[in-house]
Design a protein around this motif. Sequence first.
Motif, PDB file in Angstrom:
ATOM      1  N   LYS A 117      58.986  32.293  50.682  1.00  0.00           N
ATOM      2  CA  LYS A 117      58.859  32.096  52.133  1.00  0.00           C
ATOM      3  C   LYS A 117      59.272  30.685  52.567  1.00  0.00           C
ATOM      4  O   LYS A 117      59.846  30.511  53.633  1.00  0.00           O
ATOM      5  N   ILE A 118      58.938  29.657  51.733  1.00  0.00           N
ATOM      6  CA  ILE A 118      59.289  28.290  52.158  1.00  0.00           C
ATOM      7  C   ILE A 118      60.783  27.997  51.955  1.00  0.00           C
ATOM      8  O   ILE A 118      61.304  27.045  52.523  1.00  0.00           O
ATOM      9  N   CYS A 119      61.477  28.816  51.146  1.00  0.00           N
ATOM     10  CA  CYS A 119      62.925  28.639  50.965  1.00  0.00           C
ATOM     11  C   CYS A 119      63.659  29.322  52.117  1.00  0.00           C
ATOM     12  O   CYS A 119      64.329  30.331  51.935  1.00  0.00           O
ATOM     13  N   SER A 120      63.520  28.767  53.310  1.00  0.00           N
ATOM     14  CA  SER A 120      64.096  29.410  54.505  1.00  0.00           C
ATOM     15  C   SER A 120      65.344  28.694  55.009  1.00  0.00           C
ATOM     16  O   SER A 120      65.983  29.139  55.944  1.00  0.00           O
ATOM     17  N   GLY A 121      65.683  27.563  54.373  1.00  0.00           N
ATOM     18  CA  GLY A 121      66.843  26.791  54.838  1.00  0.00           C
ATOM     19  C   GLY A 121      68.050  26.974  53.937  1.00  0.00           C
ATOM     20  O   GLY A 121      68.156  27.931  53.183  1.00  0.00           O
ATOM     21  N   GLU A 122      68.972  26.026  54.035  1.00  0.00           N
ATOM     22  CA  GLU A 122      70.215  26.095  53.253  1.00  0.00           C
ATOM     23  C   GLU A 122      70.297  24.995  52.207  1.00  0.00           C
ATOM     24  O   GLU A 122      71.141  25.044  51.324  1.00  0.00           O
ATOM     25  N   GLU A 123      69.407  23.964  52.297  1.00  0.00           N
ATOM     26  CA  GLU A 123      69.517  22.832  51.361  1.00  0.00           C
ATOM     27  C   GLU A 123      69.010  23.228  49.966  1.00  0.00           C
ATOM     28  O   GLU A 123      68.670  24.378  49.734  1.00  0.00           O
ATOM     29  N   SER A 124      68.890  22.230  49.106  1.00  0.00           N
ATOM     30  CA  SER A 124      68.436  22.487  47.733  1.00  0.00           C
ATOM     31  C   SER A 124      66.913  22.457  47.655  1.00  0.00           C
ATOM     32  O   SER A 124      66.259  21.854  48.490  1.00  0.00           O
ATOM     33  N   VAL A 125      66.395  23.098  46.621  1.00  0.00           N
ATOM     34  CA  VAL A 125      64.971  22.978  46.305  1.00  0.00           C
ATOM     35  C   VAL A 125      64.894  22.368  44.908  1.00  0.00           C
ATOM     36  O   VAL A 125      65.647  22.735  44.010  1.00  0.00           O
ATOM     37  N   THR A 126      64.007  21.374  44.748  1.00  0.00           N
ATOM     38  CA  THR A 126      63.835  20.718  43.455  1.00  0.00           C
ATOM     39  C   THR A 126      62.586  21.284  42.794  1.00  0.00           C
ATOM     40  O   THR A 126      61.515  21.302  43.400  1.00  0.00           O
ATOM     41  N   ILE A 127      62.743  21.752  41.563  1.00  0.00           N
ATOM     42  CA  ILE A 127      61.613  22.319  40.814  1.00  0.00           C
ATOM     43  C   ILE A 127      61.265  21.334  39.700  1.00  0.00           C
ATOM     44  O   ILE A 127      62.113  21.001  38.871  1.00  0.00           O
ATOM     45  N   THR A 128      60.025  20.863  39.697  1.00  0.00           N
ATOM     46  CA  THR A 128      59.583  19.887  38.706  1.00  0.00           C
ATOM     47  C   THR A 128      58.525  20.502  37.806  1.00  0.00           C
ATOM     48  O   THR A 128      57.540  21.061  38.294  1.00  0.00           O
ATOM     49  N   GLN A 129      58.743  20.400  36.498  1.00  0.00           N
ATOM     50  CA  GLN A 129      57.783  20.926  35.524  1.00  0.00           C
ATOM     51  C   GLN A 129      56.885  19.796  35.059  1.00  0.00           C
ATOM     52  O   GLN A 129      57.351  18.775  34.565  1.00  0.00           O
ATOM     53  N   GLY A 130      55.570  19.974  35.220  1.00  0.00           N
ATOM     54  CA  GLY A 130      54.592  19.018  34.712  1.00  0.00           C
ATOM     55  C   GLY A 130      53.860  19.614  33.525  1.00  0.00           C
ATOM     56  O   GLY A 130      54.156  20.728  33.084  1.00  0.00           O
ATOM     57  N   ALA A 131      52.869  18.885  33.009  1.00  0.00           N
ATOM     58  CA  ALA A 131      52.126  19.362  31.832  1.00  0.00           C
ATOM     59  C   ALA A 131      51.344  20.628  32.145  1.00  0.00           C
ATOM     60  O   ALA A 131      51.278  21.550  31.332  1.00  0.00           O
ATOM     61  N   ARG A 132      50.734  20.691  33.350  1.00  0.00           N
ATOM     62  CA  ARG A 132      49.915  21.861  33.686  1.00  0.00           C
ATOM     63  C   ARG A 132      50.301  22.513  35.012  1.00  0.00           C
ATOM     64  O   ARG A 132      49.800  23.573  35.345  1.00  0.00           O
ATOM     65  N   HIS A 133      51.159  21.842  35.771  1.00  0.00           N
ATOM     66  CA  HIS A 133      51.522  22.362  37.090  1.00  0.00           C
ATOM     67  C   HIS A 133      53.042  22.356  37.300  1.00  0.00           C
ATOM     68  O   HIS A 133      53.774  21.676  36.593  1.00  0.00           O
ATOM     69  N   ILE A 134      53.483  23.121  38.309  1.00  0.00           N
ATOM     70  CA  ILE A 134      54.893  23.164  38.708  1.00  0.00           C
ATOM     71  C   ILE A 134      54.954  22.761  40.175  1.00  0.00           C
ATOM     72  O   ILE A 134      54.101  23.169  40.968  1.00  0.00           O
ATOM     73  N   MET A 135      55.956  21.962  40.525  1.00  0.00           N
ATOM     74  CA  MET A 135      56.107  21.553  41.929  1.00  0.00           C
ATOM     75  C   MET A 135      57.467  22.008  42.453  1.00  0.00           C
ATOM     76  O   MET A 135      58.494  21.808  41.807  1.00  0.00           O
ATOM     77  N   PHE A 136      57.451  22.646  43.632  1.00  0.00           N
ATOM     78  CA  PHE A 136      58.676  23.036  44.334  1.00  0.00           C
ATOM     79  C   PHE A 136      58.758  22.158  45.584  1.00  0.00           C
ATOM     80  O   PHE A 136      57.850  22.192  46.412  1.00  0.00           O
ATOM     81  N   ARG A 137      59.842  21.380  45.712  1.00  0.00           N
ATOM     82  CA  ARG A 137      59.981  20.508  46.880  1.00  0.00           C
ATOM     83  C   ARG A 137      61.246  20.874  47.646  1.00  0.00           C
ATOM     84  O   ARG A 137      62.330  20.904  47.096  1.00  0.00           O
TER      85      ARG A 137
END
Length: 368
Positions: free
Chosen positions: A204-224
């Motif tokens: 749902k948050i991927c509603s635009g045309e730009e890039s999304v950065t996915i970051t892998q952490g030790a226990r969590h994942i971040m989508f920016r």
Amino acid sequence: MKFSCEKALLSAAVSVASRAVAAKSSIPAMEGILIDAGESLRLTGYNLETGIQVTVPAEVTEKGCLVLSARLFGEIVRKMPDDVVVFTSQNYTVNIKCGLSQFNILATDPEEFPELPSVDQQNALAIGQPLLRSMIGQTRFAVSDNESRPVHTGSLFEVDDTGLTIVSVDGYRLALRHEGVEEKKGADSFSFVVPGSALGEVEKICSGEESVTITQGARHIMFRTGDTVLVCRRLEGDFLAYRSAIPRNNSIKVEVDARALLSSIERVSLIISEKLKSPLRCVFGDGMVSITTKTAIGDAADQCAVTGDGGGLEIGFNNKYLMDALKAAPAEKLRMEFTSGVAPCVILPAEGEESFTYMVLPVRLKAN
């Protein structure tokens, strides 16, 4: 605390942050949105599994932080006239003004709101929003809802030199999508499992045309993406070794038009329901597949043209599982591969690169 913000921008931000708010919680603050007016205005929703933080352009005149009921705040802002919303708070009383409308409501202590986990970057990748959105949409249907294998209640993200592969599996079917990525940082290859519930919000948050950065952490994942950040916990455990699970030396191969086959299955499925379950009996002949089913209210039959000879193979399918795969496949012409009536059916693109693979397990048919 005091800030002013365009109603449309604030309403959109509240709507996005609210998606990660707990529907019911013993901690009242968990049912709210954390409003943090500092150098910028940040709205955060967090249900201890998934957190969404949105940064909004606003004019902050007095810094501060508090929690408001997500449902009430969202409704108030949505119903406001199209103007600038002026937000002021004294102690825990909040005044919201817009045009000739104003509300005075009570807020909650921000100390009660759980802190959003910080993600220590181990590996990262960047991919276009439309591409990630379609990859999730074309695989999420096969995520398991069986809690006895928690790792399969999410999708595997596997990154290597060729790009990103997303795999979902639920014991009856498998969905796989592969595409190249724009950028990769960290290890040559890495993988992690994202919960299915979080993937729905990422889509749902991927509603635009730009890039999304996915970051892998030790226990969590971040989508920016842009002004929005989504953080979710990683699922731990051994994901299915999918490469060895997909049979590839299949002796029977036929090509089908995805829409034509889907239409045939939908027609035959009209007499199948939750109460009246029955498998589809498919017979793949030379240039034609015959589809039949029988329930307590009657029987139905249809045919669909195929390219190739199925050698009279008779195989049974759960109608929903086969329809889900045909709807998700991002190609008009598909190749269906079989070895026998009790082995999995593999669905691939008939032409071009193998950017997707679907596998559906058959259903045992009773004798006629």
